[in-house]
Write a protein that holds these residues in place. Sequence first.
Motif, PDB file in Angstrom:
ATOM      1  N   UNK A 116      -3.212 122.099  22.604  1.00  0.00           N
ATOM      2  CA  UNK A 116      -3.035 120.842  23.324  1.00  0.00           C
ATOM      3  C   UNK A 116      -2.727 120.997  24.790  1.00  0.00           C
ATOM      4  N   UNK A 117      -2.879 122.210  25.333  1.00  0.00           N
ATOM      5  CA  UNK A 117      -2.575 122.417  26.742  1.00  0.00           C
ATOM      6  C   UNK A 117      -3.462 121.588  27.657  1.00  0.00           C
ATOM      7  N   UNK A 118      -4.774 121.519  27.333  1.00  0.00           N
ATOM      8  CA  UNK A 118      -5.679 120.730  28.165  1.00  0.00           C
ATOM      9  C   UNK A 118      -5.363 119.241  28.073  1.00  0.00           C
ATOM     10  N   UNK A 119      -4.958 118.789  26.891  1.00  0.00           N
ATOM     11  CA  UNK A 119      -4.602 117.377  26.738  1.00  0.00           C
ATOM     12  C   UNK A 119      -3.368 117.038  27.575  1.00  0.00           C
ATOM     13  N   UNK A 120      -2.419 117.965  27.622  1.00  0.00           N
ATOM     14  CA  UNK A 120      -1.217 117.740  28.433  1.00  0.00           C
ATOM     15  C   UNK A 120      -1.584 117.662  29.909  1.00  0.00           C
ATOM     16  N   UNK A 121      -2.488 118.541  30.356  1.00  0.00           N
ATOM     17  CA  UNK A 121      -2.913 118.520  31.761  1.00  0.00           C
ATOM     18  C   UNK A 121      -3.610 117.207  32.097  1.00  0.00           C
ATOM     19  N   UNK A 122      -4.414 116.686  31.161  1.00  0.00           N
ATOM     20  CA  UNK A 122      -5.061 115.387  31.410  1.00  0.00           C
ATOM     21  C   UNK A 122      -4.030 114.258  31.419  1.00  0.00           C
ATOM     22  N   UNK A 123      -3.019 114.385  30.570  1.00  0.00           N
ATOM     23  CA  UNK A 123      -1.997 113.340  30.530  1.00  0.00           C
ATOM     24  C   UNK A 123      -1.237 113.259  31.850  1.00  0.00           C
ATOM     25  N   UNK A 124      -1.119 114.379  32.552  1.00  0.00           N
ATOM     26  CA  UNK A 124      -0.454 114.363  33.863  1.00  0.00           C
ATOM     27  C   UNK A 124      -1.186 113.419  34.805  1.00  0.00           C
ATOM     28  N   UNK A 125      -2.533 113.439  34.771  1.00  0.00           N
ATOM     29  CA  UNK A 125      -3.301 112.531  35.623  1.00  0.00           C
ATOM     30  C   UNK A 125      -3.052 111.079  35.242  1.00  0.00           C
ATOM     31  N   UNK A 126      -2.952 110.800  33.938  1.00  0.00           N
ATOM     32  CA  UNK A 126      -2.690 109.428  33.495  1.00  0.00           C
ATOM     33  C   UNK A 126      -1.283 108.998  33.888  1.00  0.00           C
ATOM     34  N   UNK A 127      -0.339 109.927  33.801  1.00  0.00           N
ATOM     35  CA  UNK A 127       1.057 109.622  34.116  1.00  0.00           C
ATOM     36  C   UNK A 127       1.212 109.162  35.557  1.00  0.00           C
ATOM     37  N   UNK A 134       8.547 101.551  34.550  1.00  0.00           N
ATOM     38  CA  UNK A 134       8.277 101.849  33.147  1.00  0.00           C
ATOM     39  C   UNK A 134       9.078 103.062  32.685  1.00  0.00           C
ATOM     40  N   UNK A 135       9.176 104.069  33.531  1.00  0.00           N
ATOM     41  CA  UNK A 135       9.960 105.258  33.191  1.00  0.00           C
ATOM     42  C   UNK A 135      11.440 104.896  33.112  1.00  0.00           C
ATOM     43  N   UNK A 136      11.883 104.034  34.012  1.00  0.00           N
ATOM     44  CA  UNK A 136      13.281 103.617  33.985  1.00  0.00           C
ATOM     45  C   UNK A 136      13.603 102.852  32.708  1.00  0.00           C
ATOM     46  N   UNK A 182       8.055 114.195  39.096  1.00  0.00           N
ATOM     47  CA  UNK A 182       7.669 115.579  38.816  1.00  0.00           C
ATOM     48  C   UNK A 182       6.157 115.757  38.674  1.00  0.00           C
ATOM     49  N   UNK A 183       5.420 114.872  37.993  1.00  0.00           N
ATOM     50  CA  UNK A 183       3.961 115.050  37.924  1.00  0.00           C
ATOM     51  C   UNK A 183       3.264 115.048  39.267  1.00  0.00           C
ATOM     52  N   UNK A 184       3.856 114.418  40.292  1.00  0.00           N
ATOM     53  CA  UNK A 184       3.250 114.429  41.619  1.00  0.00           C
ATOM     54  C   UNK A 184       3.324 115.826  42.242  1.00  0.00           C
ATOM     55  N   UNK A 185       4.232 116.658  41.773  1.00  0.00           N
ATOM     56  CA  UNK A 185       4.290 118.058  42.192  1.00  0.00           C
ATOM     57  C   UNK A 185       3.378 118.903  41.309  1.00  0.00           C
ATOM     58  N   UNK A 186       3.316 118.571  40.027  1.00  0.00           N
ATOM     59  CA  UNK A 186       2.525 119.369  39.095  1.00  0.00           C
ATOM     60  C   UNK A 186       1.033 119.274  39.378  1.00  0.00           C
TER      61      UNK A 186
END
Length: 300
Positions: A116-127, A134-136, A182-186
């Motif tokens: 699921x590593x590739x799925x996690x990387x794609x989820x970063x773009x969605x995040x 929403x996060x709050x 954090x995803x903006x850095x990742x």
Amino acid sequence: MATRPTQPSGGERLPAERGGRASSLPGRLPTTLWALPPVLALALVFLYPLFLVVKQSLTPDGSDGVSLAPYQDVFASAAFRDALWTTVWLAVGATAGCLVLGFVLALVIAFVPFPGGKAVARFIDVFLSFPSFLITLALLFLYGTVGMANGLWTDVTGAHSGPFQFLTTPWGVLLAEITYFTPFVMRPLLAAFSQLDTAQLEVASSLGARPGRIVRRVVLPEALPALAAGGSLVLVMCLNEFGIVLFTGAKGVTTLPMLVYSKAILESDYPAACVVAVVNIAISVGLYGLYRVVSRRVGA
């Protein structure tokens, strides 16, 4: 009998051979005219409202005379100094947390094979498209006063209230900002790691270098431009963040955007609100200029 094409006489050139750009041909608009619509749209949507904010901060009574009294009053107030300090330390703390956490998570996703590593990387773009509130809200459901963690604690122990009461404090705001930004850095880090030559890692590993040394000597130098880009973006966004501070309900946490809201909406003190807004814009633009200078030197 086929006829030969007529050659232009003398020094005359065909239209296709004539020098010049397409904009110089008859019936074509000059390049400057094509630039007018976006420039006018930018001036109408952004520059003119910004001009009105600056004008209001310098002419508090609506007259034509310029007055620096609103700036003097705002700078002399303890509320402004506290808001400025809170904004700066929250932004710096959140940026540092995002850099460390983002670097570690990007390393794991890029170099540690797992299902699921590739799925996690794609989820970063969605995040990246999620709104900050929403996060709050998600953190409130987990760690709020009546959230899941406190509810589980009270059910097990029979206590009147749970131990997790930090979301309405500056630490709750800091946690929410680190979680959201954090995803903006990742994202730039993952892009940089995808361009890294894996042969360097294999050679260093074959020579007996430990993972920590490989990260420090091989991976980190390649990641510095991406870290500078992501960190500067997060810093500027944290300085201007409003939704996270508002939705956490941290009453004792007043940042510059929250002070603008308080002065304009709650107190109807529009000159003071405009002064704080101008200061916030000046800090953001100054940090962006500093980022451009640093990025040129590190090669970002």
